[in-house]
Design a protein around this motif. Structure first.
Motif, PDB file in Angstrom:
ATOM      1  N   SER A 145    -122.283 -21.004  -1.666  1.00  0.00           N
ATOM      2  CA  SER A 145    -122.337 -22.438  -1.383  1.00  0.00           C
ATOM      3  C   SER A 145    -121.284 -22.734  -0.322  1.00  0.00           C
ATOM      4  O   SER A 145    -120.415 -21.892  -0.050  1.00  0.00           O
ATOM      5  N   LEU A 146    -121.345 -23.909   0.264  1.00  0.00           N
ATOM      6  CA  LEU A 146    -120.366 -24.265   1.282  1.00  0.00           C
ATOM      7  C   LEU A 146    -118.947 -24.176   0.716  1.00  0.00           C
ATOM      8  O   LEU A 146    -118.054 -23.593   1.334  1.00  0.00           O
ATOM      9  N   ALA A 147    -118.746 -24.716  -0.479  1.00  0.00           N
ATOM     10  CA  ALA A 147    -117.417 -24.652  -1.106  1.00  0.00           C
ATOM     11  C   ALA A 147    -117.014 -23.196  -1.369  1.00  0.00           C
ATOM     12  O   ALA A 147    -115.877 -22.800  -1.107  1.00  0.00           O
ATOM     13  N   GLY A 148    -117.952 -22.391  -1.870  1.00  0.00           N
ATOM     14  CA  GLY A 148    -117.657 -20.993  -2.185  1.00  0.00           C
ATOM     15  C   GLY A 148    -117.254 -20.187  -0.971  1.00  0.00           C
ATOM     16  O   GLY A 148    -116.253 -19.460  -0.996  1.00  0.00           O
ATOM     17  N   VAL A 149    -118.018 -20.288   0.117  1.00  0.00           N
ATOM     18  CA  VAL A 149    -117.683 -19.495   1.307  1.00  0.00           C
ATOM     19  C   VAL A 149    -116.406 -19.992   1.973  1.00  0.00           C
ATOM     20  O   VAL A 149    -115.647 -19.199   2.539  1.00  0.00           O
ATOM     21  N   LEU A 150    -116.141 -21.297   1.887  1.00  0.00           N
ATOM     22  CA  LEU A 150    -114.895 -21.810   2.468  1.00  0.00           C
ATOM     23  C   LEU A 150    -113.680 -21.338   1.668  1.00  0.00           C
ATOM     24  O   LEU A 150    -112.626 -21.050   2.240  1.00  0.00           O
ATOM     25  N   ILE A 151    -113.830 -21.235   0.357  1.00  0.00           N
ATOM     26  CA  ILE A 151    -112.736 -20.698  -0.470  1.00  0.00           C
ATOM     27  C   ILE A 151    -112.489 -19.236  -0.118  1.00  0.00           C
ATOM     28  O   ILE A 151    -111.340 -18.822   0.096  1.00  0.00           O
TER      29      ILE A 151
END
Length: 157
Positions: free
Chosen positions: A56-62
């Motif tokens: 997800s966007l949040a997952g890959v940014l983390i």
């Protein structure tokens, strides 16, 4: 796309337009981390898991941030980490229906094609990346070879 080499095709035009500005190491680490569950399943013979929160966007940014942090003083490292994270999300989002890249939107609005179509699109870029890598590696070896002490000062008879 369990860490397929096709993810690295993204680097071909980037390396051409911005030579030396993206870290291949941080790019590789982020892609491997994002697909770690798939790599593990492939190595152990288990069925492939569904794309979870890390896709997800949040997952890959983390993940991108965690990989970028040790090299934060080097723009090349940080750019490689975030380029990998965002391009991975986009490429996987184009083909996997089970992804939910944006938590606030139900389903996968990025999905527009199948794996075979995306592979055919990315294959020339992957081949271009291989040529770039071999070419730059050859240039590096030649430069190092020329710098060796015995190359500049022949032995005395």
């Amino acid at each position: 796309m369990p860490l397929t080499p096709l993810h690295f095709g993204v680097l071909a035009p980037v390396n051409y337009l911005f030579p030396g500005k993206v870290s291949l190491v941080s790019f590789t680490l982020v892609n491997a981390w994002i697909d770690m569950k798939f790599i593990e399943a492939a190595l152990t013979g288990q069925p492939l898991p569904a794309h979870g929160d890390i896709h997800s966007l949040a997952g890959v940014l983390i993940v991108g941030t965690l990989v970028a942090m040790p090299g934060v003083r080097y723009a090349k490292w940080v750019i490689g980490a975030y380029l990998a994270a965002l391009s991975h999300l986009l490429l996987d989002g184009l083909i996997h229906a089970d992804m939910q890249p944006f938590g606030w939107i139900e389903g996968n609005p990025l999905r527009v094609m199948d794996m075979q179509t995306l592979s055919l699109i990315l294959l020339p870029f992957m081949l271009w990346f291989i040529v770039q890598t071999v070419s730059s590696s050859y240039a590096w070896v030649r430069m190092r070879w020329a710098a060796l002490p015995f190359r500049n000062h022949p032995p005395k008879p």
